[in-house]
Design a protein around this motif. Structure first.
Motif, PDB file in Angstrom:
ATOM      1  N   PHE A 194      -8.478  -2.139   0.807  1.00 46.25           N
ATOM      2  CA  PHE A 194      -7.037  -2.068   1.055  1.00 46.25           C
ATOM      3  C   PHE A 194      -6.267  -3.141   0.293  1.00 46.25           C
ATOM      4  CE2 PHE A 194      -8.015   0.351   5.086  1.00 46.25           C
ATOM      5  CZ  PHE A 194      -7.365   1.499   4.685  1.00 46.25           C
ATOM      6  N   ASP A 195      -6.814  -4.334   0.166  1.00 44.83           N
ATOM      7  CA  ASP A 195      -6.124  -5.391  -0.581  1.00 44.83           C
ATOM      8  C   ASP A 195      -5.906  -4.973  -2.034  1.00 44.83           C
ATOM      9  OD1 ASP A 195      -5.937  -7.024   1.615  1.00 44.83           O
ATOM     10  OD2 ASP A 195      -7.678  -8.270   1.084  1.00 44.83           O
ATOM     11  N   GLU A 196      -6.931  -4.359  -2.632  1.00 39.34           N
ATOM     12  CA  GLU A 196      -6.823  -3.921  -4.020  1.00 39.34           C
ATOM     13  C   GLU A 196      -5.821  -2.779  -4.169  1.00 39.34           C
ATOM     14  OE1 GLU A 196     -10.746  -5.974  -3.623  1.00 39.34           O
ATOM     15  OE2 GLU A 196      -9.543  -4.606  -2.394  1.00 39.34           O
ATOM     16  N   VAL A 197      -5.768  -1.903  -3.192  1.00 37.37           N
ATOM     17  CA  VAL A 197      -4.811  -0.790  -3.229  1.00 37.37           C
ATOM     18  C   VAL A 197      -3.384  -1.322  -3.147  1.00 37.37           C
ATOM     19  CG1 VAL A 197      -3.996   1.266  -2.005  1.00 37.37           C
ATOM     20  CG2 VAL A 197      -6.448   0.874  -2.287  1.00 37.37           C
ATOM     21  N   ARG A 198      -3.159  -2.282  -2.250  1.00 39.69           N
ATOM     22  CA  ARG A 198      -1.822  -2.879  -2.137  1.00 39.69           C
ATOM     23  C   ARG A 198      -1.456  -3.631  -3.417  1.00 39.69           C
ATOM     24  NH1 ARG A 198      -3.190  -3.229   3.611  1.00 39.69           N
ATOM     25  NH2 ARG A 198      -4.502  -5.038   3.215  1.00 39.69           N
ATOM     26  N   ALA A 199      -2.442  -4.341  -3.999  1.00 43.58           N
ATOM     27  CA  ALA A 199      -2.176  -5.082  -5.234  1.00 43.58           C
ATOM     28  C   ALA A 199      -1.814  -4.146  -6.379  1.00 43.58           C
ATOM     29  CB  ALA A 199      -3.395  -5.934  -5.616  1.00 43.58           C
ATOM     30  N   ALA A 200      -2.371  -2.929  -6.356  1.00 42.13           N
ATOM     31  CA  ALA A 200      -2.070  -1.943  -7.393  1.00 42.13           C
ATOM     32  C   ALA A 200      -0.707  -1.302  -7.184  1.00 42.13           C
ATOM     33  CB  ALA A 200      -3.147  -0.859  -7.415  1.00 42.13           C
ATOM     34  N   GLY A 201      -0.081  -1.515  -6.011  1.00 45.65           N
ATOM     35  CA  GLY A 201       1.222  -0.922  -5.723  1.00 45.65           C
ATOM     36  C   GLY A 201       1.177   0.576  -5.499  1.00 45.65           C
ATOM     37  N   SER A 202       0.049   1.089  -5.041  1.00 47.19           N
ATOM     38  CA  SER A 202      -0.108   2.538  -4.866  1.00 47.19           C
ATOM     39  C   SER A 202       0.658   3.035  -3.642  1.00 47.19           C
ATOM     40  CB  SER A 202      -1.591   2.890  -4.725  1.00 47.19           C
ATOM     41  OG  SER A 202      -2.299   2.501  -5.886  1.00 47.19           O
ATOM     42  N   ASP A 203       1.342   4.153  -3.809  1.00 48.94           N
ATOM     43  CA  ASP A 203       2.103   4.747  -2.708  1.00 48.94           C
ATOM     44  C   ASP A 203       1.196   5.397  -1.671  1.00 48.94           C
ATOM     45  OD1 ASP A 203       4.525   4.066  -3.919  1.00 48.94           O
ATOM     46  OD2 ASP A 203       4.657   5.982  -4.994  1.00 48.94           O
ATOM     47  N   VAL A 204       0.031   5.883  -2.115  1.00 43.68           N
ATOM     48  CA  VAL A 204      -0.887   6.586  -1.218  1.00 43.68           C
ATOM     49  C   VAL A 204      -2.307   6.234  -1.632  1.00 43.68           C
ATOM     50  CG1 VAL A 204      -0.929   8.686  -2.650  1.00 43.68           C
ATOM     51  CG2 VAL A 204      -1.487   8.847  -0.217  1.00 43.68           C
ATOM     52  N   TYR A 205      -3.191   6.183  -0.644  1.00 41.17           N
ATOM     53  CA  TYR A 205      -4.597   5.866  -0.883  1.00 41.17           C
ATOM     54  C   TYR A 205      -5.444   7.013  -0.370  1.00 41.17           C
ATOM     55  CZ  TYR A 205      -8.978   3.133  -0.791  1.00 41.17           C
ATOM     56  OH  TYR A 205     -10.261   2.665  -0.982  1.00 41.17           O
ATOM     57  N   ILE A 206      -6.244   7.595  -1.273  1.00 37.69           N
ATOM     58  CA  ILE A 206      -7.105   8.734  -0.949  1.00 37.69           C
ATOM     59  C   ILE A 206      -8.551   8.246  -0.951  1.00 37.69           C
ATOM     60  CG2 ILE A 206      -7.881  11.018  -1.674  1.00 37.69           C
ATOM     61  CD1 ILE A 206      -5.158  11.083  -3.329  1.00 37.69           C
ATOM     62  N   THR A 207      -9.207   8.349   0.203  1.00 37.07           N
ATOM     63  CA  THR A 207     -10.599   7.924   0.299  1.00 37.07           C
ATOM     64  C   THR A 207     -11.242   8.640   1.484  1.00 37.07           C
ATOM     65  OG1 THR A 207     -12.070   5.995   0.276  1.00 37.07           O
ATOM     66  CG2 THR A 207     -10.122   5.874   1.717  1.00 37.07           C
ATOM     67  N   SER A 208     -12.421   8.158   1.908  1.00 36.31           N
ATOM     68  CA  SER A 208     -13.165   8.830   2.977  1.00 36.31           C
ATOM     69  C   SER A 208     -13.607   7.828   4.040  1.00 36.31           C
ATOM     70  CB  SER A 208     -14.409   9.519   2.400  1.00 36.31           C
ATOM     71  OG  SER A 208     -14.074  10.396   1.362  1.00 36.31           O
ATOM     72  N   ASP A 209     -13.993   8.358   5.184  1.00 35.35           N
ATOM     73  CA  ASP A 209     -14.621   7.585   6.261  1.00 35.35           C
ATOM     74  C   ASP A 209     -13.733   6.451   6.774  1.00 35.35           C
ATOM     75  OD1 ASP A 209     -16.795   9.213   5.757  1.00 35.35           O
ATOM     76  OD2 ASP A 209     -17.856   7.717   4.564  1.00 35.35           O
ATOM     77  N   LEU A 210     -12.432   6.659   6.789  1.00 36.94           N
ATOM     78  CA  LEU A 210     -11.541   5.605   7.281  1.00 36.94           C
ATOM     79  C   LEU A 210     -11.749   5.403   8.786  1.00 36.94           C
ATOM     80  CD1 LEU A 210      -8.252   6.293   5.323  1.00 36.94           C
ATOM     81  CD2 LEU A 210      -9.864   4.406   5.014  1.00 36.94           C
ATOM     82  N   ARG A 211     -12.068   4.170   9.154  1.00 39.01           N
ATOM     83  CA  ARG A 211     -12.306   3.835  10.553  1.00 39.01           C
ATOM     84  C   ARG A 211     -10.982   3.504  11.249  1.00 39.01           C
ATOM     85  NH1 ARG A 211     -16.114  -1.039   9.746  1.00 39.01           N
ATOM     86  NH2 ARG A 211     -14.735  -1.236   7.937  1.00 39.01           N
TER      87      ARG A 211
END
Length: 284
Positions: A194-211
């Motif tokens: 999540f830190d890397e996604v926020r640093a990239a400034g992404s509007d949406v994060y697509i992944t799997s197995d979110l707890r």
């Protein structure tokens, strides 16, 4: 052309997905097999589960190539009456070598992350977490720009069309009607980035197995800032199964370039562990 030996197939895989690009905790490479044995047939699958091993035996495969490791965590016994020991025993008795490319294939250019990024047309892409010492572009996950502005709902619907249907479907956390222009993707379990996604400034994060807790905390963090990233949770199996046809084609080309002829087939086994989902389809 001659058929390759196990060591030749391993060498081709190593060129495509170098073991040095795997995460430090990972297990990749040859788990079962004798390097000098000839390989006439390769079966490519996502998981080395019992049904896939049985499929490989029935198909007469000499080499089982999977994404996920057969032996990710240490075992103290390979007795045939244990799960992993029984699988190793079956492979050895059938004369089937077992090899996997896991996070090294996630990181590779054209690998798992890029195939998932291709599914949504992600442009100007870059790794979320570049691999140290690797060429530019190699690393876990991808971040970039969408081909055109969409709503979160539209992107989730496009993913549902692109991926094989599963019991768990496609889940969204955030405002389904929010307009988005950038996205991050990571095939497999991605709630550690999540830190890397926020640093990239992404509007949406697509992944799997979110707890539950990481997803809740990510959305609370978003509420305190720009409201992003919105989250789209997709099936681990469906996300990574997209890569298998490309992996098989790349391996076939690499072996042909080395002067070898071998039959390569894709597994027909659906190794998603979830079979049924009962309940409300959503609240949005």
């Amino acid at each position: 052309m001659d058929s390759p030996r196990v060591r030749d197939v391993v060498a081709a895989c190593q060129r495509l997905w170098p073991a040095a690009w795997a995460e430090s905790w990972d297990s990749v490479g040859l788990a079962v097999g004798q390097p000098e044995v000839r390989v006439e047939s390769i079966l490519c699958a996502l998981d080395p589960v019992d049904a896939v091993i049985a499929e490989a035996r029935e198909a007469g495969a000499d080499f089982l190539f999977t994404h996920h490791p057969l032996l990710l965590r240490g075992v103290t016994s390979v007795a045939a009456d244990t799960l992993k020991g029984g699988q190793v025993t079956e492979l050895i008795e059938a004369g089937i070598a077992a090899f996997n490319a896991h996070t090294n294939a996630d990181s590779a250019v054209g690998g798992v992350s890029d195939v998932l990024a291709d599914a949504i047309g992600l442009r100007e892409r870059r790794p979320l977490a570049p691999t140290a010492g690797a060429p530019v572009g190699v690393g876990i996950g991808r971040a970039g720009a969408l081909p055109e502005p969409l709503t979160v709902r539209q992107l989730a619907e496009a993913l549902a069309e692109a991926l094989a249907p599963t019991a768990t479907g496609v889940r969204v956390a955030g405002d389904p009607e929010a307009r988005i222009e950038t996205a991050a993707v990571l095939g497999g379990s991605g709630d550690s980035l999540f830190d890397e996604v926020r640093a990239a400034g992404s509007d949406v994060y697509i992944t799997s197995d979110l707890r539950h807790h990481p997803a809740s905390e990510a959305r609370d963090t978003a509420h305190r800032g720009a409201g992003t990233p919105h989250l789209i949770d997709i099936s681990h199996w469906a996300a990574e199964a997209l890569w298998l046809p490309r992996a098989a084609a790349q391996l076939a080309d690499a072996l042909a370039g080395d002067g070898f002829a071998v039959r390569i087939e894709l597994s027909a086994v659906r190794s998603d562990p979830w079979d049924l989902c009962i309940g409300q389809p959503g609240f949005a």
